[in-house]
Design an enzyme around this catalytic site. Sequence first.
Site, PDB file in Angstrom:
ATOM      1  N   GLU A 435     135.747 118.928  23.703  1.00  0.00           N
ATOM      2  CA  GLU A 435     134.594 118.367  24.403  1.00  0.00           C
ATOM      3  C   GLU A 435     134.993 117.070  25.099  1.00  0.00           C
ATOM      4  OE1 GLU A 435     131.405 117.352  21.730  1.00  0.00           O
ATOM      5  OE2 GLU A 435     130.275 116.271  23.268  1.00  0.00           O
ATOM      6  N   ASP A 508     132.330 116.732  19.255  1.00  0.00           N
ATOM      7  CA  ASP A 508     131.932 115.540  18.507  1.00  0.00           C
ATOM      8  C   ASP A 508     130.997 115.905  17.353  1.00  0.00           C
ATOM      9  OD1 ASP A 508     133.370 113.976  20.220  1.00  0.00           O
ATOM     10  OD2 ASP A 508     131.645 113.476  21.505  1.00  0.00           O
ATOM     11  N   ASP A 510     128.139 115.101  16.526  1.00  0.00           N
ATOM     12  CA  ASP A 510     126.766 114.648  16.785  1.00  0.00           C
ATOM     13  C   ASP A 510     125.957 115.815  17.364  1.00  0.00           C
ATOM     14  OD1 ASP A 510     127.689 114.954  19.356  1.00  0.00           O
ATOM     15  OD2 ASP A 510     127.716 112.823  19.847  1.00  0.00           O
ATOM     16  N   ASP A 512     124.943 116.515  20.360  1.00  0.00           N
ATOM     17  CA  ASP A 512     125.509 117.108  21.558  1.00  0.00           C
ATOM     18  C   ASP A 512     126.702 118.001  21.229  1.00  0.00           C
ATOM     19  OD1 ASP A 512     124.050 116.581  23.749  1.00  0.00           O
ATOM     20  OD2 ASP A 512     125.626 115.403  24.765  1.00  0.00           O
TER      21      ASP A 512
END
Length: 650
Positions: A435, A508, A510, A512
Amino acid sequence: MAEKKYDAKDIIVLEGLDAVRLRPGMYIGTTGQKGMHHLLWEIVDNAIDEISNGFGDTIKITLNKDNSVTVEDNGRGIPVDMHPTLHKSGVEVVYTTLHAGGKFNTENYKFSGGLHGVGASVTNALSKWCNVNVYKNGKEYFVGFHSYTDDKGKTHSGVAVEPLKQVGTTKKSGTKVTFLPDEEMFGNVKFNFDTICTRARELAFLNKGLKIELTDLNTGRDETYHYEGGIADFVLYVVEGKNKLFNKPIYFHAEDKNFDLEVAFIYTDSYTESSFSFVNNIPTVEGGTHETGFRSAFTKVMNEYARDNNFLKEKEQNFQGEDFREGINVVINIKMNNVQFEGQTKTKLGNPEAKTLVESLTIRELTRILADKKNNQTAEVIIGKAKGAAKTREAAKKAKELTRAKNSAENFNLVGKLAAASSKNRENCEMFIVEGDSAGGSAKQGRDRKFQAILPLRGKPLNAEKKRIDQVLANEEIRTIISALNTGIGEDFDLSSLRYNKVIILSDADQDGAHIRAILLTFFFRYMKELINDGHVYIGLPPLYKVYKKDYCEYVYSDVELPEAIARAGKNYSLQRYKGLGEMNPEQLWETTMDPEKRNLIQVTIEDAAEADKMITTLMGDDIEARKAYINEHANFDREDDFMKNYKKI
Ligand code: 28G
């Protein structure tokens, strides 16, 4: 018809029990949670066999407070008479002899289930204790078994404490088995109620009329599964949340000598195929000859219908098989003898006779169904869908060629983003899908270029759920992935041209990142399912924290491990929380996330294909309310979310 007499001497004796504890893996696959649940399914299989043969209709499964589990059926009760040469009761023979059972003796039992078909003795061998009650002839009988280590340190598994005896009278008929898996074999011996419910529901779908009642005495939860529609109810369950193109599934059941076929299907407005097949209640995740037989029959009959009813004009070409598969949801359920499993995960049916039988029975039944005027509208809907699919097929052809054409200018650009591995040996090669450009840059610098390739993702790739193949192929990020993997997609997918043995998603930790991961997994699930089934898809876990001092440094990968790490570091430590992969320099990224010696990888597996399909429909579909409800109930998009629930940490 006179019932064939069955007594203890019919039980074929092959091997002693001792082998099981020495090599549990050979009998139940693993000694993990899955293996432990397998002990339960061996017992349940026997109850289903009895009920499938027409004796009884209900199975009760109870999780007890002491971690033992009870299974009870209302069949005839396991035979209690003495075996003429072994000098023990039929019950003892079944519970202490490997491969005991008429499973190989088809005169008594038409078909037999069970993944390994090793029988109840394996459950007994791997249990601390196992109690069997039989209700038969107005009497209640009991025998208890236990496993123990003697004074000399020798272990004895599944030994009868005393011979079977009558303990009372009863009006009931059936068998009741209670056992406690041995902690020494399995470590944690807590059964998972949700896992049991999912498989019990599947078994109830696959065995029309069978009633399974489940109770967890630890929580008071209970569930009952009972489907008069069988697999017709199963497809309806699978398409909950999708838009159906007609209301009632098409269902048929057909038999041949020693062969039983059941099919149910329904169409939705989706652009992918969802098919689930089973042989003797075992999911055939990799498909096989039964699926091939069905597909070929379906294409043939539908094309004939389209031709005869002028949906295909004289000059028009026949539909291709894949045109009819767009948006179809099918369950195929067969029962047969001498099953041969093939494939990477031994979940692919290999028997050639299954193809011919499913094909001829499907041609016969589908032709009969289509001849009924009541089904005209349904047939028209199917052909309409196939027409759309045939159009898309043409549109997609060009885009597909682009992803494959090795030297085309466009392809060069796409794969230009990829930092390829220098080794051409696919076995050791892996590709990281990373990402973000900055993390991609670090990964490119930090990697071992011999065997590691890096594909940085700029934006979010397209959510492939409910997208047509030409729309999917129009997305640059996805085209890049397909080009890099070299396998093609959908119907054209070819595992043998795969360039990288491991495809590792690195996003990541998180919201997203979880979303990007879900989008990528959805794409793989809908368009490259074999890549997952064959075990090539992984999730890389970056660290969440660094705990460090002047001369001390430790990376921490989950919240639960943090306090321990802080304790290890001692006073005056510093804590860094990583918000994204991009915060790590190339060396750190290598050390924590990419180095095969140190990294944490999770292998993506599909434990239950129908449940996984439902999950993707809900999480990636456009019913916002359903998604919210699902996330509230199941997922927190953390390391424990549902996409990761069944993952195996390696
Ligand atoms: C409640 C938990 C599990 C069962 C029967 C009934 C018979 C039987 C079972 O025969 C031979 C061994 C395993 C298949 C057969 C009773 C004929 C006449 C039976 C169960 C052949 C033993 N009377 N009910 N076994 N079997 N229920 N429930 O185990 O392979 S096992």
